[in-house]
Design a protein around this motif. Structure first.
Motif, mmCIF file in Angstrom:
data_model
loop_
_atom_site.group_PDB
_atom_site.id
_atom_site.type_symbol
_atom_site.label_atom_id
_atom_site.label_comp_id
_atom_site.label_asym_id
_atom_site.label_seq_id
_atom_site.Cartn_x
_atom_site.Cartn_y
_atom_site.Cartn_z
ATOM 1 N N ILE A 181 0.788 -1.193 -0.086
ATOM 2 C CA ILE A 181 0.134 -0.061 -0.038
ATOM 3 C C ILE A 181 0.913 1.324 0.007
ATOM 4 N N TYR A 182 0.804 1.927 -0.842
ATOM 5 C CA TYR A 182 1.590 3.321 -1.013
ATOM 6 C C TYR A 182 0.619 4.409 -0.223
ATOM 7 N N LEU A 183 1.521 5.155 0.466
ATOM 8 C CA LEU A 183 0.583 6.179 1.118
ATOM 9 C C LEU A 183 1.761 7.487 1.191
ATOM 10 N N CYS A 184 1.256 8.479 0.894
ATOM 11 C CA CYS A 184 2.045 9.740 0.850
ATOM 12 C C CYS A 184 1.561 10.875 1.697
ATOM 13 N N SER A 185 2.067 11.457 2.651
ATOM 14 C CA SER A 185 1.385 12.607 3.526
ATOM 15 C C SER A 185 2.674 13.350 4.041
ATOM 16 N N PRO A 186 2.574 14.521 3.941
ATOM 17 C CA PRO A 186 1.655 15.489 2.951
ATOM 18 C C PRO A 186 1.750 14.822 1.536
ATOM 19 N N ASN A 187 0.485 14.786 1.072
ATOM 20 C CA ASN A 187 0.139 13.993 -0.275
ATOM 21 C C ASN A 187 0.884 14.930 -1.446
ATOM 22 N N ASN A 188 1.445 14.203 -2.349
ATOM 23 C CA ASN A 188 1.708 14.438 -3.615
ATOM 24 C C ASN A 188 0.699 13.738 -4.692
ATOM 25 N N PRO A 189 -0.341 14.599 -5.263
ATOM 26 C CA PRO A 189 -0.260 15.726 -5.791
ATOM 27 C C PRO A 189 -1.303 16.800 -4.829
ATOM 28 N N THR A 190 -2.209 16.264 -4.010
ATOM 29 C CA THR A 190 -3.268 16.977 -3.460
ATOM 30 C C THR A 190 -2.939 17.843 -2.557
ATOM 31 N N GLY A 191 -1.765 17.734 -1.820
ATOM 32 C CA GLY A 191 -1.350 18.645 -0.662
ATOM 33 C C GLY A 191 -1.972 18.379 0.614
ATOM 34 N N THR A 192 -2.600 17.485 0.657
ATOM 35 C CA THR A 192 -3.393 17.317 1.972
ATOM 36 C C THR A 192 -2.637 16.295 2.795
ATOM 37 N N VAL A 193 -3.293 16.099 3.836
ATOM 38 C CA VAL A 193 -2.323 15.139 4.875
ATOM 39 C C VAL A 193 -3.331 14.046 5.592
ATOM 40 N N LEU A 194 -2.716 13.165 6.217
ATOM 41 C CA LEU A 194 -3.427 12.063 6.933
ATOM 42 C C LEU A 194 -3.116 12.169 8.341
ATOM 43 N N ASN A 195 -4.032 12.272 9.292
ATOM 44 C CA ASN A 195 -3.928 12.538 10.829
ATOM 45 C C ASN A 195 -3.316 11.273 11.374
ATOM 46 N N ALA A 196 -3.165 11.298 12.847
ATOM 47 C CA ALA A 196 -2.543 9.921 13.265
ATOM 48 C C ALA A 196 -3.557 8.905 13.381
ATOM 49 N N ASP A 197 -4.923 9.154 13.583
ATOM 50 C CA ASP A 197 -5.946 8.292 13.652
ATOM 51 C C ASP A 197 -6.144 7.355 12.246
ATOM 52 N N GLN A 198 -6.043 7.969 11.134
ATOM 53 C CA GLN A 198 -6.038 7.558 9.756
ATOM 54 C C GLN A 198 -5.051 6.894 9.639
ATOM 55 N N LEU A 199 -3.844 7.086 9.910
ATOM 56 C CA LEU A 199 -2.386 6.325 9.744
ATOM 57 C C LEU A 199 -2.504 5.249 10.746
ATOM 58 N N GLN A 200 -3.234 5.268 11.951
ATOM 59 C CA GLN A 200 -3.118 4.132 12.931
ATOM 60 C C GLN A 200 -4.030 2.936 12.094
ATOM 61 N N ALA A 201 -5.021 3.461 11.516
ATOM 62 C CA ALA A 201 -6.076 2.518 10.868
ATOM 63 C C ALA A 201 -5.592 1.636 9.559
ATOM 64 N N TRP A 202 -4.538 2.525 8.971
ATOM 65 C CA TRP A 202 -3.529 1.530 7.978
ATOM 66 C C TRP A 202 -2.720 0.697 8.507
ATOM 67 N N VAL A 203 -2.105 1.185 9.761
ATOM 68 C CA VAL A 203 -1.021 0.374 10.288
ATOM 69 C C VAL A 203 -1.663 -0.880 10.838
ATOM 70 N N ASP A 204 -2.852 -0.634 11.424
ATOM 71 C CA ASP A 204 -3.490 -2.004 12.097
ATOM 72 C C ASP A 204 -3.992 -2.686 10.730
ATOM 73 N N TYR A 205 -4.454 -2.088 9.729
ATOM 74 C CA TYR A 205 -4.817 -3.023 8.432
ATOM 75 C C TYR A 205 -3.593 -3.831 8.054
ATOM 76 N N ALA A 206 -2.808 -3.130 7.862
ATOM 77 C CA ALA A 206 -1.325 -3.649 7.442
ATOM 78 C C ALA A 206 -0.992 -4.791 8.294
ATOM 79 N N ASN A 207 -0.748 -4.511 9.413
ATOM 80 C CA ASN A 207 -0.211 -5.667 10.584
ATOM 81 C C ASN A 207 -1.384 -6.957 10.601
ATOM 82 N N ALA A 208 -2.501 -6.435 10.113
ATOM 83 C CA ALA A 208 -3.614 -7.821 10.265
ATOM 84 C C ALA A 208 -3.652 -8.421 9.052
#
Ligand code: MLT
Length: 406
Positions: A181-208
């Motif tokens: 899974i490729y994630l980019c934050s601050p994002n190229n191209p949209t310039g938006t960011v993922l917060n800690a809760d959003q990243l935690q959800a991805w980490v939990d998914y990846a570990n599971a």
């Protein structure tokens, strides 16, 4: 007959930024009097920080003396730089990364592409849409993307995760298993960011699921808002599921000097193999290290004076981002990003196509942007502008755009 990598035949057209350069050059040749303002590729324009220049000069002098001469360096990077990175980029943020998990290179783009060398051919890859094209194209070159479907403008074996205003630029966790899974934050191209809760959800998914997150943090130094992690390794559990790419290009002006690094944690294992050991094997075999002079310059970034000088440059670009955002919003356009990022993501007026708006701005305002569609189907109807230009030129670009009847 020699067999070539037939996956290259499947790649559509040219690399996005080469295509923009080609169209811009054609316009310039036909209109030599138009003074173009570049807001396309995210290339920096401010000079290197004075302490970085001093360190590089001193390093050149080192090479001039037998006693201090440096030949082949460690393929993973010099200890002086790996130690500085571990301390300032990670320990200072509460992330426990040791120097031997840090691999210095000539930039994040190379590493983002080369990391595929240690991945198997059958992984299901998930990317945000829109996306930095390197993630997709390098997987396509390696045969992991399937076939390119012109109708949908998507690769058949890539899982695209729309990352749009509708979902707050936070991609939905897939129902199916995504292996890489490729994630980019601050994002190229949209310039938006993922917060800690959003990243935690991805980490939990990846570990599971045993997935690996490829986290691109090339723009982390632009983050101003609290609660926005600068590294995936600020998130509990990330060391067993993530690799992070970092760059001195956008943070310290090294787009021409070239230096970046990749963090591969020791805890990251799949099929009983250590990805840290695999990446080390890959780098020692295929790479002879970033240059000594450049690594000395990168080390200086972490001195108190270097950090101060770099912050001034970042603030210069941030002011440009505000100029662009405010200017375009005053024209009634919907604008995203720009706050924690040098990128401004702008909706085209009247649902105009990305390439059409790109052409209009090029031909009628002499402003070079990047069409959102070049970053993926969900980028259609947007353009990206960068804040890396000269402040005066940035203001002029916005004035020129303001004079158009949009
Ligand atoms: C961009 O404009 O997206 C970047 O400059 C490209 C890159 O960093 O390779």
């Amino acid at each position: 007959m020699a067999e070539v990598n037939a996956n290259y035949a499947k790649l559509p057209g040219s690399y996005l930024f080469s295509e923009i350069a080609r169209r811009t050059a054609a316009f310039s040749e036909a209109n030599p009097d138009v003074k173009l303002i570049k807001m396309g590729i995210g290339d920096v324009t401010r000079p290197l920080a004075p302490v970085v220049i001093e360190a590089m000069h001193a390093a050149v002098d080192d090479l001039a003396r037998v006693e201090t001469f440096a030949g082949y360096g460690p393929e993973q990077g010099y200890d002086f730089l790996r130690n500085a990175i571990a301390e300032h980029d990670f320990a200072a943020r509460g992330a426990d990364i040791s120097p031997d998990e840090i691999f210095v290179s000539d930039g994040a783009k190379s590493d983002c592409g080369n990391i595929g060398d240690i991945l198997g051919p059958n992984n299901k890859v998930a990317v945000c849409d829109p996306v930095y094209p390197v993630y997709v194209d390098t997987n396509a070159m390696a045969g992991r993307a399937g076939d390119y479907d012109e109708a949908t403008q998507r690769w058949t074996n890539i899982h695209y995760m729309p990352t749009t205003a509708e979902n707050g630029f936070s991609p939905a966790i897939p129902d199916e298993t995504a292996d890489v899974i490729y994630l980019c934050s601050p994002n190229n191209p949209t310039g938006t960011v993922l917060n800690a809760d959003q990243l935690q959800a991805w980490v939990d998914y990846a570990n599971a699921h045993g997935s690996i997150i490829m986290f691109d943090a090339a723009y982390e130094r632009f983050i101003v808002e609290d609660g926005v992690p600068h590294s995936i390794f600020e998130i509990p559990g990330a060391k067993t599921c993530a690799i992070e790419f970092r760059s001195f290009s956008k943070t310290a002006g090294f787009t021409g000097a070239r230096c970046g690094y990749t963090v591969v944690p020791r805890e990251l294992e799949r099929q009983d193999m250590s990805l840290n050991a695999m990446w080390n094997r890959r780098q020692t075999t295929k790479f002879n290290g970033a240059s000594y002079v450049i690594q000395r310059g990168a080390e200086a970034v972490f001195t108190p004076e270097g950090s101060k000088q770099i912050d001034e440059t970042i603030e210069y670009y941030r002011a440009n981002a505000r100029t662009i955002k405010d200017g375009l919003e005053n024209l009634g356009l919907a604008v995203y990003g720009a706050v924690n990022s040098p990128y401004v993501w702008c909706k085209t007026p009247g649902d105009m196509g990305s390439w059409d708006f790109f052409t209009l701005l090029l031909e009628q305002a002499g402003v070079i942007t990047t069409p959102g569609a070049g970053f993926g189907p969900s980028g259609e109807g947007y353009i990206r502008l960068t804040a890396f230009g000269d402040a005066g030129a940035t203001r002029e670009a916005i004035e020129r755009i303001g004079k158009l009847s949009l």
